[in-house]
Write a protein that holds these residues in place. Structure first.
Motif, PDB file in Angstrom:
ATOM      1  N   GLU A  57       1.050  -0.884  -0.410  1.00  0.00           N
ATOM      2  CA  GLU A  57       0.333   0.483  -0.245  1.00  0.00           C
ATOM      3  C   GLU A  57       1.086   1.359  -0.252  1.00  0.00           C
ATOM      4  N   ALA A 141      -2.724  -4.730  -7.428  1.00  0.00           N
ATOM      5  CA  ALA A 141      -2.660  -3.331  -7.356  1.00  0.00           C
ATOM      6  C   ALA A 141      -1.207  -2.487  -8.569  1.00  0.00           C
ATOM      7  N   ARG A 154      -2.667   5.392  -8.903  1.00  0.00           N
ATOM      8  CA  ARG A 154      -2.313   3.699  -8.439  1.00  0.00           C
ATOM      9  C   ARG A 154      -4.236   3.015  -9.135  1.00  0.00           C
ATOM     10  N   GLN A 156      -6.339  -0.556  -8.608  1.00  0.00           N
ATOM     11  CA  GLN A 156      -6.381  -2.167  -7.714  1.00  0.00           C
ATOM     12  C   GLN A 156      -7.868  -2.673  -8.147  1.00  0.00           C
ATOM     13  N   SER A 158      -9.908  -6.954  -9.477  1.00  0.00           N
ATOM     14  CA  SER A 158      -9.609  -8.226  -9.669  1.00  0.00           C
ATOM     15  C   SER A 158     -10.192  -9.023 -10.509  1.00  0.00           C
TER      16      SER A 158
END
Length: 189
Positions: A57, A141, A154, A156, A158
């Motif tokens: 992170e 990420a 950034r 993220q 799935s």
């Protein structure tokens, strides 16, 4: 890039050399701290020198960081079968997603970008894949930043297809302006 984004008050300098050389420079050249791969320090038996681990992170690792690979001749079925026994499927899936991200952005060693994929559900596990399919579920990420850390993009997400997942997270970053950051390095995404 990521260190400066998290701590703009720091002065960051490049440090070259093997682990021993870098640790010696920590003491002799006035560095307050250096950033090294923990795996290398543990491998050398110097894990006690680690004072902090940087979480993804804070600092998304470079693509494929920590993954080991073995190459062999194409078509050598005997060796391929032997090596197949050593392959760690979750790592192979994660690295596949990360490399797909890197390919889509035409990234390289000098470009501040990173991707970190993990297997979050094994194939056939409840909730794995879309609609509970037999496919594994991966999370990724990713980041692209300016060298000075002032711009940090950034994302993220799935999914169950590593190649598609890597490309899609790259596309999301491109839609937010990553192409302009990459262009500063002569990279056309």
């Amino acid at each position: 890039s990521q260190i400066l984004a998290a701590r703009p008050d720091l002065k960051v300098k490049s440090l070259r050399g093997n682990i021993d050389t870098r640790l010696n420079k920590l003491a002799s050249e006035g560095f307050d701290v250096i950033v090294l791969a923990a795996a290398g320090l543990h491998r050398m038996g110097w894990g006690d020198r680690i004072v902090e681990y940087l979480a993804p992170e804070v600092c998304v690792p470079t693509v494929g960081q920590g993954a080991l690979a073995i190459e062999c001749r194409a078509g050598d079925e005997f060796v391929l079968e032997l090596l197949g026994r050593l392959q760690h499927a979750p790592t192979a899936l994660a690295v596949s997603a990360e490399r797909s991200f890197l390919r889509r952005l035409n990234g390289g060693c000098q470009v501040p970008l990173g991707a970190y994929a993990t297997l979050v559900a094994e194939a056939g596990a409840p909730g794995a894949g879309a609609g509970g399919s037999a496919a594994p579920e991966l999370a990724i990420a990713a980041m692209v930043g300016s060298p000075d850390g002032r711009t940090m993009l950034r994302e993220q997400m799935s999914g169950s297809d590593p190649e598609a997942l890597g490309r899609e997270v790259a596309e999301r970053l491109l839609a937010r302006g990553a192409d302009k950051l990459l262009a500063e390095f002569g990279v056309e995404a």
